[in-house]
Write a protein that holds these residues in place. Structure first.
Motif, PDB file in Angstrom:
ATOM      1  N   LEU A   6     -83.702  77.678  -3.278  1.00 28.44           N
ATOM      2  CA  LEU A   6     -82.659  77.129  -4.139  1.00 28.44           C
ATOM      3  C   LEU A   6     -83.142  77.134  -5.583  1.00 28.44           C
ATOM      4  CD1 LEU A   6     -81.733  74.080  -1.882  1.00 28.44           C
ATOM      5  CD2 LEU A   6     -80.375  76.153  -2.172  1.00 28.44           C
ATOM      6  N   SER A   7     -82.273  77.546  -6.478  1.00 24.36           N
ATOM      7  CA  SER A   7     -82.606  77.532  -7.900  1.00 24.36           C
ATOM      8  C   SER A   7     -82.578  76.098  -8.417  1.00 24.36           C
ATOM      9  CB  SER A   7     -81.608  78.392  -8.681  1.00 24.36           C
ATOM     10  OG  SER A   7     -81.671  79.739  -8.246  1.00 24.36           O
ATOM     11  N   PRO A   8     -83.209  75.833  -9.556  1.00 23.21           N
ATOM     12  CA  PRO A   8     -83.210  74.477 -10.114  1.00 23.21           C
ATOM     13  C   PRO A   8     -81.789  73.925 -10.246  1.00 23.21           C
ATOM     14  CG  PRO A   8     -84.768  75.846 -11.297  1.00 23.21           C
ATOM     15  CD  PRO A   8     -84.031  76.762 -10.369  1.00 23.21           C
ATOM     16  N   GLY A   9     -81.574  72.726  -9.721  1.00 21.27           N
ATOM     17  CA  GLY A   9     -80.264  72.088  -9.785  1.00 21.27           C
ATOM     18  C   GLY A   9     -79.384  72.364  -8.585  1.00 21.27           C
ATOM     19  N   PHE A  15     -76.940  69.655  -1.001  1.00 19.14           N
ATOM     20  CA  PHE A  15     -76.956  68.547  -0.053  1.00 19.14           C
ATOM     21  C   PHE A  15     -75.776  67.597  -0.247  1.00 19.14           C
ATOM     22  CE2 PHE A  15     -81.396  69.983   0.203  1.00 19.14           C
ATOM     23  CZ  PHE A  15     -81.437  70.206   1.569  1.00 19.14           C
ATOM     24  N   GLU A  16     -75.224  67.535  -1.442  1.00 17.63           N
ATOM     25  CA  GLU A  16     -73.992  66.770  -1.641  1.00 17.63           C
ATOM     26  C   GLU A  16     -72.837  67.419  -0.889  1.00 17.63           C
ATOM     27  OE1 GLU A  16     -73.417  66.543  -5.825  1.00 17.63           O
ATOM     28  OE2 GLU A  16     -74.848  64.891  -6.113  1.00 17.63           O
ATOM     29  N   LEU A  17     -72.749  68.738  -0.963  1.00 17.58           N
ATOM     30  CA  LEU A  17     -71.701  69.464  -0.243  1.00 17.58           C
ATOM     31  C   LEU A  17     -71.879  69.334   1.265  1.00 17.58           C
ATOM     32  CD1 LEU A  17     -71.538  72.719  -2.409  1.00 17.58           C
ATOM     33  CD2 LEU A  17     -69.843  70.887  -2.318  1.00 17.58           C
ATOM     34  N   VAL A  18     -73.128  69.384   1.710  1.00 19.56           N
ATOM     35  CA  VAL A  18     -73.422  69.258   3.135  1.00 19.56           C
ATOM     36  C   VAL A  18     -72.944  67.916   3.673  1.00 19.56           C
ATOM     37  CG1 VAL A  18     -75.345  68.876   4.740  1.00 19.56           C
ATOM     38  CG2 VAL A  18     -75.326  70.895   3.266  1.00 19.56           C
ATOM     39  N   ARG A  19     -73.232  66.855   2.943  1.00 24.76           N
ATOM     40  CA  ARG A  19     -72.851  65.518   3.410  1.00 24.76           C
ATOM     41  C   ARG A  19     -71.338  65.335   3.464  1.00 24.76           C
ATOM     42  NH1 ARG A  19     -77.672  63.868   0.668  1.00 24.76           N
ATOM     43  NH2 ARG A  19     -76.546  63.653  -1.304  1.00 24.76           N
ATOM     44  N   GLU A  20     -70.615  66.073   2.635  1.00 24.37           N
ATOM     45  CA  GLU A  20     -69.159  65.952   2.605  1.00 24.37           C
ATOM     46  C   GLU A  20     -68.471  66.808   3.666  1.00 24.37           C
ATOM     47  OE1 GLU A  20     -68.057  67.050  -1.318  1.00 24.37           O
ATOM     48  OE2 GLU A  20     -68.970  65.295  -2.272  1.00 24.37           O
ATOM     49  N   SER A  21     -69.198  67.751   4.236  1.00 30.04           N
ATOM     50  CA  SER A  21     -68.591  68.691   5.172  1.00 30.04           C
ATOM     51  C   SER A  21     -68.204  68.007   6.481  1.00 30.04           C
ATOM     52  CB  SER A  21     -69.559  69.839   5.472  1.00 30.04           C
ATOM     53  OG  SER A  21     -69.026  70.690   6.469  1.00 30.04           O
ATOM     54  N   GLN A  22     -67.041  68.371   6.996  1.00 30.76           N
ATOM     55  CA  GLN A  22     -66.581  67.877   8.290  1.00 30.76           C
ATOM     56  C   GLN A  22     -66.869  68.882   9.406  1.00 30.76           C
ATOM     57  OE1 GLN A  22     -65.265  64.687   8.607  1.00 30.76           O
ATOM     58  NE2 GLN A  22     -65.976  64.625   6.481  1.00 30.76           N
ATOM     59  N   LYS A  23     -67.520  69.974   9.049  1.00 30.72           N
ATOM     60  CA  LYS A  23     -67.834  71.013  10.023  1.00 30.72           C
ATOM     61  C   LYS A  23     -69.347  71.144  10.176  1.00 30.72           C
ATOM     62  CE  LYS A  23     -63.672  73.728   9.053  1.00 30.72           C
ATOM     63  NZ  LYS A  23     -63.144  75.056   8.648  1.00 30.72           N
ATOM     64  N   ALA A  41     -89.056  85.213  -3.926  1.00 28.19           N
ATOM     65  CA  ALA A  41     -88.982  85.169  -5.388  1.00 28.19           C
ATOM     66  C   ALA A  41     -88.915  86.563  -5.989  1.00 28.19           C
ATOM     67  CB  ALA A  41     -90.188  84.418  -5.937  1.00 28.19           C
ATOM     68  N   SER A  42     -89.505  87.538  -5.295  1.00 34.91           N
ATOM     69  CA  SER A  42     -89.571  88.888  -5.845  1.00 34.91           C
ATOM     70  C   SER A  42     -88.217  89.580  -5.875  1.00 34.91           C
ATOM     71  CB  SER A  42     -90.563  89.732  -5.035  1.00 34.91           C
ATOM     72  OG  SER A  42     -90.046  90.002  -3.738  1.00 34.91           O
ATOM     73  N   HIS A  43     -87.279  89.165  -4.992  1.00 38.12           N
ATOM     74  CA  HIS A  43     -85.991  89.871  -4.992  1.00 38.12           C
ATOM     75  C   HIS A  43     -84.787  88.972  -5.227  1.00 38.12           C
ATOM     76  CE1 HIS A  43     -86.187  88.706  -0.674  1.00 38.12           C
ATOM     77  NE2 HIS A  43     -84.876  88.685  -0.749  1.00 38.12           N
ATOM     78  N   THR A  44     -84.958  87.648  -5.233  1.00 41.02           N
ATOM     79  CA  THR A  44     -83.815  86.772  -5.517  1.00 41.02           C
ATOM     80  C   THR A  44     -84.101  85.775  -6.629  1.00 41.02           C
ATOM     81  OG1 THR A  44     -84.482  85.072  -3.922  1.00 41.02           O
ATOM     82  CG2 THR A  44     -83.106  86.873  -3.096  1.00 41.02           C
ATOM     83  N   ALA A  45     -85.354  85.649  -6.996  1.00 43.81           N
ATOM     84  CA  ALA A  45     -85.785  84.660  -7.994  1.00 43.81           C
ATOM     85  C   ALA A  45     -85.548  83.231  -7.522  1.00 43.81           C
ATOM     86  CB  ALA A  45     -85.081  84.883  -9.335  1.00 43.81           C
ATOM     87  N   ALA A  46     -85.324  83.076  -6.202  1.00 44.02           N
ATOM     88  CA  ALA A  46     -85.117  81.740  -5.654  1.00 44.02           C
ATOM     89  C   ALA A  46     -86.451  81.021  -5.516  1.00 44.02           C
ATOM     90  CB  ALA A  46     -84.442  81.833  -4.289  1.00 44.02           C
TER      91      ALA A  46
END
Length: 253
Positions: A6-9, A15-23, A41-46
């Protein structure tokens, strides 16, 4: 979801979206090791981050985290095929035709607990046990290779009908001469595969199957999958998937 990092931020938003999910949200994360993080990091900069922190956060957020790719696909199968079935508890019964399967399955129960079968269920099972070989002191029933298609199915339906049972796993060693499991007989209306597929449509309790056999039994497996049953190649995978499915739904209550 497949996640490398996950990129910064993004972590907080994720995790906010995860907690709101009903699925159900199923995740497999790579980049767990230093080498994996460098590759990501070499191919996504993640930024892969600390995996233990990610695991703890997903658990808190109600995410189903698969530790391996095999688990990921196993979980995907049960959550998609049984999407309309909601377990009411964690009491499990099992029907197998080889003793080693029940032992392997028992080791993987985790949050599942063997059901205490109702006395009426035990009486029905005793009447069905024409060979007198089934141990009825446990809900993990070894019906032996002598059980034919209809008898095997009768055992499964009997435990499905028990109000003390919330979910069921079936584990089949298909080599038994008593079963119509070969490519020429698997689609027979009276085959075990066809009969179990009908039970899956008839009952709302989660039912999973393992078939401990090679490609010769692919048609046997296909009949059950077409009927909406999650089928696995060994009892360990079947019970682990069932446990993940049941635990997720009970945690949503």
């Amino acid at each position: 979801l497949y996640v490398e990092g996950l990129s910064p931020g993004e972590g907080r938003l994720f995790f906010e979206l995860v907690r709101e999910s009903q699925k159900p949200i199923l995740v497999y994360k790579s980049g767990k090791t230093a080498a994996g993080a460098q590759a990501a990091a070499s191919h996504t900069a993640a930024i892969s981050g600390n995996y233990e922190i990610f695991r703890a956060a997903t658990k808190q957020g109600g995410v189903i985290l698969a530790e391996t790719l095999e688990e990921y696909y196993d979980y995907l199968r049960i959550f998609s095929l049984l999407a309309k079935k909601k377990p009411q508890g964690n009491r499990v019964a099992g029907v197998v035709n080889a003793g080693f399967e029940s032992t392997i399955a028992a080791d993987e129960l985790d949050n599942l607990v063997p059901a205490t079968l109702h006395s009426e269920t035990i009486q029905k099972l005793r009447q069905a046990d024409v060979h007198g070989l089934v141990d009825l002191s446990t809900a993990l029933l070894d019906v032996t290779p002598m059980a034919n298609d209809q008898l095997f199915t009768d055992y499964v339906e009997t435990v499905l009908q028990d109000e003390n049972v919330d979910c069921v796993f079936v584990s089949i060693v298909p080599h038994s001469n008593a079963l119509k499991s070969g490519p020429d007989t698997a689609r027979d209306p009276g085959s075990l595969a066809s009969l179990l597929a009908r039970l899956a449509q008839q009952y709302q309790k989660p039912l999973v199957v393992s078939v401990n056999g090679a490609r010769h039994y692919d048609e046997f497996v296909a009949v059950m999958e077409e009927g909406g049953l999650p089928v696995y190649r060994n009892p360990r995978a079947a019970v682990q998937a069932l446990e993940a499915f049941v635990s997720y739904h009970l945690n949503q209550k």
